[in-house]
Design a protein around this motif. Structure first.
Motif, mmCIF file in Angstrom:
data_model
loop_
_atom_site.group_PDB
_atom_site.id
_atom_site.type_symbol
_atom_site.label_atom_id
_atom_site.label_comp_id
_atom_site.label_asym_id
_atom_site.label_seq_id
_atom_site.Cartn_x
_atom_site.Cartn_y
_atom_site.Cartn_z
ATOM 1 N N TYR A 81 19.685 27.367 57.174
ATOM 2 C CA TYR A 81 18.679 28.074 56.387
ATOM 3 C C TYR A 81 19.171 28.337 54.967
ATOM 4 O O TYR A 81 20.372 28.543 54.751
ATOM 5 N N PRO A 82 18.248 28.362 53.992
ATOM 6 C CA PRO A 82 18.627 28.743 52.628
ATOM 7 C C PRO A 82 19.098 30.192 52.582
ATOM 8 O O PRO A 82 18.805 30.987 53.483
ATOM 9 N N THR A 83 19.767 30.548 51.517
ATOM 10 C CA THR A 83 20.344 31.887 51.392
ATOM 11 C C THR A 83 19.309 32.983 51.584
ATOM 12 O O THR A 83 19.560 33.992 52.260
ATOM 13 N N GLY A 84 18.140 32.842 51.012
ATOM 14 C CA GLY A 84 17.128 33.892 51.093
ATOM 15 C C GLY A 84 16.321 33.896 52.365
ATOM 16 O O GLY A 84 15.393 34.713 52.510
ATOM 17 N N ASN A 85 16.639 32.992 53.288
ATOM 18 C CA ASN A 85 15.842 32.855 54.507
ATOM 19 C C ASN A 85 16.636 33.210 55.757
ATOM 20 O O ASN A 85 16.471 32.585 56.810
ATOM 21 N N LYS A 86 17.478 34.215 55.637
ATOM 22 C CA LYS A 86 18.239 34.646 56.810
ATOM 23 C C LYS A 86 18.775 36.045 56.570
ATOM 24 O O LYS A 86 18.969 36.471 55.432
ATOM 25 N N THR A 87 18.973 36.739 57.676
ATOM 26 C CA THR A 87 19.600 38.045 57.625
ATOM 27 C C THR A 87 20.427 38.216 58.886
ATOM 28 O O THR A 87 20.066 37.688 59.948
ATOM 29 N N ALA B 201 10.501 37.860 58.231
ATOM 30 C CA ALA B 201 10.853 36.490 58.621
ATOM 31 C C ALA B 201 9.638 35.579 58.558
ATOM 32 O O ALA B 201 9.708 34.460 58.026
ATOM 33 N N ILE B 202 8.521 36.027 59.072
ATOM 34 C CA ILE B 202 7.303 35.205 59.099
ATOM 35 C C ILE B 202 6.824 34.905 57.692
ATOM 36 O O ILE B 202 6.493 33.760 57.351
ATOM 37 N N GLU B 203 6.770 35.928 56.851
ATOM 38 C CA GLU B 203 6.184 35.776 55.520
ATOM 39 C C GLU B 203 7.135 35.143 54.513
ATOM 40 O O GLU B 203 6.703 34.607 53.500
ATOM 41 N N ALA C 240 13.996 23.253 55.461
ATOM 42 C CA ALA C 240 14.759 24.463 55.807
ATOM 43 C C ALA C 240 14.062 25.734 55.364
ATOM 44 O O ALA C 240 14.194 26.781 56.009
ATOM 45 N N ASP C 241 13.308 25.669 54.261
ATOM 46 C CA ASP C 241 12.649 26.877 53.773
ATOM 47 C C ASP C 241 11.393 27.232 54.564
ATOM 48 O O ASP C 241 10.732 28.229 54.278
ATOM 49 N N CYS C 242 11.097 26.432 55.572
ATOM 50 C CA CYS C 242 9.999 26.752 56.493
ATOM 51 C C CYS C 242 10.528 27.460 57.738
ATOM 52 O O CYS C 242 9.878 27.474 58.788
#
Length: 311
Positions: free
Chosen positions: A132-138, A160-162, A300-302
């Motif tokens: 996942y890209p940096t902004g798409n994970k926690t 996560a969804i939005e 990945a950004d999806c």
């Protein structure tokens, strides 16, 4: 008169046998198959930014339209072969009692093991932060994990969804995360307001969660695998970890579509069979199911990963 037990000799039941099966595999619902003709090739990716161009479209009566351009990039895939096999002596076939079917049972067993390996490959990709890209994970920890003092499960999932560039239509839970999430008081309270929510036994259903978040489906990974080495006492671990992922999944990806990931496949699952008359007295049959695949994240950004959702 003889005892009743003396009137019967134990024999093999022909209408009952026991075989553990892994619970339903979900890999194909997460990274659907794309059938390809060659073992390796390239595919085109339209430039993402082109589709979101805010262009000056004004034109004068005698003017020319402003020109804008679009482009594509290339990505590649390369499938790898997967197969398992076993020798089956003709004596085993000839002497098997009902309901045993050595040829069918062997093929079935080998395919089950292929499924476990495939599920593990996909689970490792979908629940890996590197996908996942940096902004798409926690990554949750301590009090922020679900059921802890400072948790925010609904907010985590909604984010996560939005955050997915194409709004997620699928939630994937590892069973450990799902068992906690579906019983959280804040989740129960929120879903009580959804029309028709039954909350049977103080738990929400996958359908109710999907309805609440306005997505198409919630998928739970329940499969297990044996982590022990051959000959050691079996030790079973869930194939899907304690995580949750929001994904946009197109169940039938094709030209000019978008989806988080796919499984490229040049050869679909099949079973090869050979006979060697030199093995044993009557010869033996070699049964080998196999196929090939390349599991690949193509957008990945999806996707968005909530790592370590539960302790």
């Amino acid at each position: 008169m003889p005892e009743p037990r003396a009137m019967h000799k134990d024999a093999v039941l022909t209408n009952l046998s026991l075989r553990y099966r892994n619970e339903a595999m979900i890999w194909q619902s997460v990274m659907p198959i794309v059938k390809v003709n060659k073992r390796s090739d390239i595919y085109f990716v339209y430039n993402k930014e082109d589709s979101f161009t805010l262009a000056d479209d004004k034109i004068s009566p005698k003017g020319l339209a402003n020109e804008i351009d679009w482009g594509v990039a290339e990505q590649n895939y390369s499938v790898k072969d997967h197969a398992l096999g076993d020798w089956l002596p003709q004596e085993a076939i000839d002497n098997a009692d009902n309901p045993l079917q050595p040829e069918i049972d062997t093929n079935d067993f080998l395919n089950l093991c292929l499924d476990v390996a495939q599920e593990k490959r996909v689970a490792d990709i979908v629940f890996s932060a590197s996908s996942y890209p940096t902004g798409n994970k926690t990554q949750l920890s301590g009090a922020s994990q679900w059921s802890k003092a400072s948790d925010n499960p609904i907010g985590n999932v909604q984010t996560a969804i939005e955050t997915c560039f194409q709004r997620a239509n699928t939630l994937v839970f590892g069973l450990d995360a799902w068992m906690v999430f579906r019983q959280l008081p804040e989740v129960l309270d929120a879903i009580k307001a959804v029309a028709g929510a039954s909350l049977r036994g103080g738990m929400v259903s996958a359908q109710e969660v999907a309805q609440f978040f306005e997505i198409e489906k919630v998928i739970i990974g329940r499969g297990r695998y044996n982590t022990a080495k051959p000959g050691q006492t079996a030790s079973y671990t869930r194939l899907w970890g304690k995580h949750c992922a929001a994904l946009y999944v197109d169940p039938s990806p094709g030209i000019k579509t978008i989806t988080f990931g796919v499984t490229f496949c040049e050869t679909l699952r099949f079973t090869a069979r050979e006979y060697d008359p030199k093995r044993g007295l009557k010869g033996a049959h070699y049964i080998r199911p196999g196929w090939n695949s390349d599991e690949k994240v193509i957008a990945a950004d999806c996707g968005y990963l909530i790592e370590d959702a539960v302790a």
